[in-house]
Design a protein around this motif. Structure first.
Motif, PDB file in Angstrom:
ATOM      1  N   GLY A  72       0.827  -1.203   0.000  1.00  0.00           N
ATOM      2  CA  GLY A  72       0.000   0.000   0.000  1.00  0.00           C
ATOM      3  C   GLY A  72       0.865   1.258   0.000  1.00  0.00           C
ATOM      4  O   GLY A  72       0.571   2.227  -0.694  1.00  0.00           O
TER       5      GLY A  72
ATOM      6  N   GLY B   9      -5.947   0.636   5.875  1.00  0.00           N
ATOM      7  CA  GLY B   9      -7.072   0.011   5.196  1.00  0.00           C
ATOM      8  C   GLY B   9      -8.422   0.604   5.557  1.00  0.00           C
ATOM      9  O   GLY B   9      -9.421   0.284   4.931  1.00  0.00           O
TER      10      GLY B   9
ATOM     11  N   GLU C 250      -6.894   6.337   6.351  1.00  0.00           N
ATOM     12  CA  GLU C 250      -5.516   6.493   5.899  1.00  0.00           C
ATOM     13  C   GLU C 250      -5.159   7.922   5.510  1.00  0.00           C
ATOM     14  O   GLU C 250      -4.063   8.168   5.034  1.00  0.00           O
ATOM     15  CB  GLU C 250      -5.246   5.563   4.716  1.00  0.00           C
ATOM     16  CG  GLU C 250      -5.333   4.106   5.085  1.00  0.00           C
ATOM     17  CD  GLU C 250      -4.944   3.186   3.953  1.00  0.00           C
ATOM     18  OE1 GLU C 250      -5.166   3.532   2.773  1.00  0.00           O
ATOM     19  OE2 GLU C 250      -4.399   2.113   4.257  1.00  0.00           O
TER      20      GLU C 250
END
Length: 168
Positions: A24, A125, A128
């Motif tokens: 990510g 998740g 953020e």
């Protein structure tokens, strides 16, 4: 793209990544360079140079950075309806006391606060990013102090994909 980026990272074993590093975070570097893997890798290396230079931060109560945060230059106001932290930044405070704080102290204070938010107020998740309110009371964006301009540049380069919306 992520696989290709990971391969580029693995081709340089001299780079040590923190335990929390994941795909990510890799994606935020890839997206910030419009999917240019080479630029993303260079930006990643620049980020780690900046991060290792500034953190871990040894801040004492008498530091000018803490005094700056106590002026209300930037602070967390609460959360929005999606639980994103709301940050308020008031550049006019720096403008009023420009001779008291240099750009490094402004960046250090803000990086301290922003990294605290990343570590303690965001949930990977789920939450953020954050909302920012820039309060230009008593000044204008055209008369922004150089320290604030450097701060915006530094934070936009090193806290990628964290700003959801900015209200001026």
């Amino acid at each position: 793209l992520v696989v290709e980026f990971r391969k580029m990272i693995n081709d340089h074993p001299e780079n040590v990544f923190p335990d929390y590093w994941n795909d990510g975070l890799n994606l935020s570097f890839i997206y910030s360079t419009e999917c240019n893997i080479e630029k993303a890798y260079k930006r990643l290396i620049d980020y780690f140079e900046w991060y290792n230079k500034i953190f871990p931060m040894n801040i004492q109560p008498e530091d000018k950075s803490i005094k700056l945060l106590n002026t209300g230059f930037t602070y967390v106001y609460g959360r929005d309806h999606q639980f994103r932290p709301i940050l308020v930044c008031q550049p006019y405070i720096i403008q009023k006391s420009e001779k008291d704080y240099n750009a490094d102290e402004v960046i250090k204070a803000s990086a301290f606060l922003f990294q605290y938010i990343v570590n303690n107020m965001l949930i990977p998740g789920q939450i953020e990013n954050w909302i920012m309110i820039l309060n230009f009371e008593g000044t204008s964006p055209l008369k922004m102090p150089d320290a604030v301009k450097q701060l915006i540049k530094t934070l936009s380069e090193n806290f990628l994909s964290r700003l959801y919306k900015c209200f001026v």
